[in-house]
Every structure is written in structure tokens, then in C-alpha cells.
Design a protein around this motif. Sequence first.
Motif, PDB file in Angstrom:
ATOM      1  N   ASN A 171       0.899  -1.118   0.238  1.00 44.45           N
ATOM      2  CA  ASN A 171       0.086   0.121   0.013  1.00 44.45           C
ATOM      3  C   ASN A 171       0.844   1.063   0.041  1.00 44.45           C
ATOM      4  OD1 ASN A 171       0.616   0.700   2.636  1.00 44.45           O
ATOM      5  ND2 ASN A 171      -0.992  -0.738   3.341  1.00 44.45           N
ATOM      6  N   GLU A 172       0.261   2.348   0.081  1.00 46.61           N
ATOM      7  CA  GLU A 172       0.921   3.829  -0.337  1.00 46.61           C
ATOM      8  C   GLU A 172       1.754   4.304   1.102  1.00 46.61           C
ATOM      9  OE1 GLU A 172      -1.709   6.631  -1.808  1.00 46.61           O
ATOM     10  OE2 GLU A 172      -1.776   5.581  -3.775  1.00 46.61           O
ATOM     11  N   ARG A 173       1.467   3.502   2.389  1.00 46.03           N
ATOM     12  CA  ARG A 173       1.948   3.830   3.637  1.00 46.03           C
ATOM     13  C   ARG A 173       3.482   3.939   3.697  1.00 46.03           C
ATOM     14  NH1 ARG A 173       0.784   1.274   9.504  1.00 46.03           N
ATOM     15  NH2 ARG A 173       2.228   2.512  10.571  1.00 46.03           N
ATOM     16  N   ALA A 174       4.146   5.097   3.985  1.00 48.01           N
ATOM     17  CA  ALA A 174       5.752   4.994   3.979  1.00 48.01           C
ATOM     18  C   ALA A 174       6.100   4.296   5.485  1.00 48.01           C
ATOM     19  CB  ALA A 174       6.116   6.635   4.140  1.00 48.01           C
ATOM     20  N   VAL A 175       7.266   3.532   4.943  1.00 49.91           N
ATOM     21  CA  VAL A 175       8.017   2.949   6.126  1.00 49.91           C
ATOM     22  C   VAL A 175       8.457   3.970   6.997  1.00 49.91           C
ATOM     23  CG1 VAL A 175       9.622   1.272   6.905  1.00 49.91           C
ATOM     24  CG2 VAL A 175       8.096   0.882   4.688  1.00 49.91           C
ATOM     25  N   GLU A 176       8.354   3.941   8.247  1.00 54.29           N
ATOM     26  CA  GLU A 176       8.956   4.973   9.466  1.00 54.29           C
ATOM     27  C   GLU A 176      10.535   4.640   9.368  1.00 54.29           C
ATOM     28  OE1 GLU A 176       4.692   3.885  10.591  1.00 54.29           O
ATOM     29  OE2 GLU A 176       6.718   2.860   9.922  1.00 54.29           O
ATOM     30  N   ASN A 177      11.265   5.786   9.616  1.00 54.37           N
ATOM     31  CA  ASN A 177      12.777   5.687   9.667  1.00 54.37           C
ATOM     32  C   ASN A 177      13.066   4.816  10.920  1.00 54.37           C
ATOM     33  OD1 ASN A 177      13.039   7.191   7.395  1.00 54.37           O
ATOM     34  ND2 ASN A 177      13.561   9.160   8.381  1.00 54.37           N
ATOM     35  N   GLU A 178      12.344   4.648  11.879  1.00 54.62           N
ATOM     36  CA  GLU A 178      12.640   3.963  13.190  1.00 54.62           C
ATOM     37  C   GLU A 178      12.788   2.419  12.724  1.00 54.62           C
ATOM     38  OE1 GLU A 178      10.172   6.254  13.166  1.00 54.62           O
ATOM     39  OE2 GLU A 178      10.950   7.942  14.412  1.00 54.62           O
ATOM     40  N   LYS A 179      11.829   2.223  12.037  1.00 51.28           N
ATOM     41  CA  LYS A 179      11.557   0.819  11.619  1.00 51.28           C
ATOM     42  C   LYS A 179      12.870   0.538  10.778  1.00 51.28           C
ATOM     43  CE  LYS A 179       6.737  -0.207  12.414  1.00 51.28           C
ATOM     44  NZ  LYS A 179       5.388  -0.696  12.052  1.00 51.28           N
ATOM     45  N   ILE A 180      13.072   1.321   9.705  1.00 45.89           N
ATOM     46  CA  ILE A 180      14.369   1.153   8.771  1.00 45.89           C
ATOM     47  C   ILE A 180      15.550   0.863   9.610  1.00 45.89           C
ATOM     48  CG2 ILE A 180      15.584   2.089   6.930  1.00 45.89           C
ATOM     49  CD1 ILE A 180      13.179   3.504   6.064  1.00 45.89           C
ATOM     50  N   LEU A 181      15.829   1.635  10.763  1.00 49.56           N
ATOM     51  CA  LEU A 181      16.923   1.568  11.496  1.00 49.56           C
ATOM     52  C   LEU A 181      17.014   0.275  12.332  1.00 49.56           C
ATOM     53  CD1 LEU A 181      17.211   5.540  12.578  1.00 49.56           C
ATOM     54  CD2 LEU A 181      18.601   4.116  11.009  1.00 49.56           C
ATOM     55  N   LYS A 182      15.917  -0.286  12.834  1.00 49.42           N
ATOM     56  CA  LYS A 182      15.851  -1.430  13.305  1.00 49.42           C
ATOM     57  C   LYS A 182      16.121  -2.597  12.419  1.00 49.42           C
ATOM     58  CE  LYS A 182      12.866  -1.738  16.791  1.00 49.42           C
ATOM     59  NZ  LYS A 182      13.680  -1.908  18.004  1.00 49.42           N
ATOM     60  N   ILE A 183      15.672  -2.577  11.151  1.00 47.47           N
ATOM     61  CA  ILE A 183      15.961  -3.759  10.171  1.00 47.47           C
ATOM     62  C   ILE A 183      17.471  -3.530  10.018  1.00 47.47           C
ATOM     63  CG2 ILE A 183      15.735  -4.191   7.605  1.00 47.47           C
ATOM     64  CD1 ILE A 183      13.122  -2.808   7.978  1.00 47.47           C
ATOM     65  N   ILE A 184      18.084  -2.460   9.708  1.00 45.72           N
ATOM     66  CA  ILE A 184      19.490  -2.418   9.637  1.00 45.72           C
ATOM     67  C   ILE A 184      20.362  -2.842  10.837  1.00 45.72           C
ATOM     68  CG2 ILE A 184      21.576  -0.939   9.220  1.00 45.72           C
ATOM     69  CD1 ILE A 184      19.588   0.786   7.461  1.00 45.72           C
ATOM     70  N   GLU A 185      19.830  -2.698  12.112  1.00 45.27           N
ATOM     71  CA  GLU A 185      20.492  -3.172  13.268  1.00 45.27           C
ATOM     72  C   GLU A 185      20.411  -4.672  13.367  1.00 45.27           C
ATOM     73  OE1 GLU A 185      21.364  -1.497  17.405  1.00 45.27           O
ATOM     74  OE2 GLU A 185      21.722  -0.825  15.223  1.00 45.27           O
ATOM     75  N   ALA A 186      19.232  -5.278  12.850  1.00 45.08           N
ATOM     76  CA  ALA A 186      19.431  -6.625  12.824  1.00 45.08           C
ATOM     77  C   ALA A 186      20.442  -7.113  11.691  1.00 45.08           C
ATOM     78  CB  ALA A 186      18.182  -7.161  12.158  1.00 45.08           C
ATOM     79  N   GLY A 187      20.820  -6.398  10.838  1.00 45.47           N
ATOM     80  CA  GLY A 187      21.878  -6.560   9.829  1.00 45.47           C
ATOM     81  C   GLY A 187      23.368  -6.369  10.757  1.00 45.47           C
ATOM     82  N   ARG A 188      23.323  -5.450  11.261  1.00 45.54           N
ATOM     83  CA  ARG A 188      24.295  -4.829  11.773  1.00 45.54           C
ATOM     84  C   ARG A 188      25.099  -6.070  13.085  1.00 45.54           C
ATOM     85  NH1 ARG A 188      26.542  -1.115  16.087  1.00 45.54           N
ATOM     86  NH2 ARG A 188      24.357  -1.019  17.141  1.00 45.54           N
ATOM     87  N   PHE A 189      24.150  -6.652  13.577  1.00 41.63           N
ATOM     88  CA  PHE A 189      24.634  -7.549  14.557  1.00 41.63           C
ATOM     89  C   PHE A 189      24.522  -9.138  14.172  1.00 41.63           C
ATOM     90  CE2 PHE A 189      23.696  -4.059  17.300  1.00 41.63           C
ATOM     91  CZ  PHE A 189      24.574  -4.269  18.390  1.00 41.63           C
ATOM     92  N   THR A 190      24.707  -9.358  12.710  1.00 39.44           N
ATOM     93  CA  THR A 190      24.716 -10.457  12.192  1.00 39.44           C
ATOM     94  C   THR A 190      26.273 -10.744  12.198  1.00 39.44           C
ATOM     95  OG1 THR A 190      22.932 -10.202  10.664  1.00 39.44           O
ATOM     96  CG2 THR A 190      24.485 -11.768  10.078  1.00 39.44           C
ATOM     97  N   GLN A 191      26.587 -11.950  12.621  1.00 40.79           N
ATOM     98  CA  GLN A 191      28.041 -12.460  12.474  1.00 40.79           C
ATOM     99  C   GLN A 191      28.647 -12.286  11.247  1.00 40.79           C
ATOM    100  OE1 GLN A 191      25.510 -14.167  13.749  1.00 40.79           O
ATOM    101  NE2 GLN A 191      26.122 -15.240  15.757  1.00 40.79           N
ATOM    102  N   THR A 192      29.836 -11.852  11.014  1.00 42.97           N
ATOM    103  CA  THR A 192      30.574 -11.849   9.962  1.00 42.97           C
ATOM    104  C   THR A 192      32.058 -12.296  10.039  1.00 42.97           C
ATOM    105  OG1 THR A 192      31.618  -9.785  10.620  1.00 42.97           O
ATOM    106  CG2 THR A 192      29.485  -9.770   9.014  1.00 42.97           C
ATOM    107  N   ALA A 193      32.563 -13.086   8.836  1.00 41.92           N
ATOM    108  CA  ALA A 193      33.837 -13.665   8.908  1.00 41.92           C
ATOM    109  C   ALA A 193      35.042 -12.814   9.451  1.00 41.92           C
ATOM    110  CB  ALA A 193      34.131 -14.200   7.412  1.00 41.92           C
TER     111      ALA A 193
END
Length: 271
Positions: A92-114
Motif C-alpha cells: 500500500n502507499e504507507r511510507a515505512v517509518e525511519n525508526e523501523k528502517i533503522l531497526k531492520i539495519i540493526e538486525a543486519g549490523r549484529f549479524t556474525q561476519t567472517a
Amino acid sequence: MFSVDVKKCIGCGQCIKDCFVKDIDLINGKALIKNKACFKCGHCIAVCPVAAVSTDEYSMDDVVEYNKEKFFIEPNNLLNFIKFERTIRQFNERAVENEKILKIIEAGRFTQTASNAQNVNYIVVKDQLQEVRKITLEVLNNLGKHILENSTNILYKRYARMWIKMYDEFITNPLGVDNLFFKASTLIIVTSENPLNAGLASANMKLMVDALGLGAVFSGFFTKACEGNSKIKDFLEIEENQNVVTCLVIGYPNVKYLRTVPRKEANIIWK
């Protein structure tokens, strides 16, 4: 640097046992981090029973004490959550809030990396999404024409015709049908020198997308357009050494699913 508060340290040796690169010694009954081979994984911080280890290189505000009630996920619920994941192509046309975008990126940031490289980067596209769509469709249109002229692969030619049609529809009516980003409000493009690290981060990000009540589709068309063509990377200012690994097309779903779906049996080899 990583350091040990000798006033707190009880000399239990847990950090020494868990240090993969053997960068911690026990000196006079106290742990000493040499900071020579250390690659900053933080296991010493996580394992210390008295919270004696800290670092001045990262924010210690990230550290959360383990609490079973807050950390534990019942296995069957987790599996059902994964099974219920869907690729969303109706938004739908509702924009994703920046707070939710940052939480999504936070999930990526804490992923284990080689080697704990933490070399995953994120480009968020909101305001310039239509410009990115236009450039992507231009690249796919040219690629489609090349495939039709040079390939005999039936599947490739089917996609080629689709890309050309998508481009023509965009030129005719930019606000009309969108089979690239499906009128979603946000893109998160994940890049890295190490594709595996970015892929692992993207998987965790997708779980967070669903947990936040959002939907997403990984745009294979976008990543295909980025292969061997610099136009999109130049526009997004992505460095040359970075691989565009995934593009999460994110928005609020305009569809409701009521059950999981079947999958083919896993191919397992037991030894």
C-alpha cells in the motif's frame, strides 16, 4: 582496545578459554588482553561472569545482559515464523517509518561476519526511488535487447521480453504499473566486499522486516542490473570494491496471507 577491569576480574579464565585467537593471558590471577591478534569479536565481553571486560572502540551501550525471558524464542514458534515468511509484491502507499528502517539495519549490523570484519554496508533509498527505478529499467531494457539478439536460452529470453515491456510501461506512464519495486516506499540495498557476509545480514534483516509487520521482496532484477554495469552504482555512490548483494524492497503489505505453504523435501546427505 579491549581491556579488563582488574578490580572486577576474578581470574576465572572463561575469556581465555573462549578466545579463538589466544590473545588473552592470565597474569597474577587477572586476565590481560594483549590486543595483538584480537579481531574484536567481543566473546570476552559476552562470557565474563562479572562484566569486567570492555572496549573503547565500540559503544558499550550495545551490550545487553542475558535474560532468558527476553532472549528465548520457542523453537516451534521460530520455525512457524520462518515458514510463514512470504515474498510480498503488493504494497500500500504507507511510507515505512525511519525508526523501523533503522531497526531492520540493526538486525543486519549484529549479524556474525567472517573474522568479525563487519564489512556490510546499507543504502536506504526513499526520496530518489523513482530515479533508481528509471536507471534500473534502462539497464534492464538494454540487457533484454542484447539477450534477444544473442541468446537462445528460452528462460533468459522470457525475462528479456519482460524487462523491455517494464521499461516501455515506465516511459509511457511512470506512475502506472510497477513490476520492479511494486510501488513500495523503501529500498535497502546491502553491499559488501564479502557477499556471504551481506547475504547473512540480509537474511536477518528479512526476519526483522516481518517482525515489524512489514513485507519485502528481494529484487533479483535490481541485482542483475548492477552486474557489469556501473550506472546504478555510480548514482548510489557505491564504491567499486563493493558487491551489490541484495536489494530489499520494503513496504506495508497490501495482502494478507492466512497459512503457510508446502515445500519440496530437503535433500539431506547423512554421513
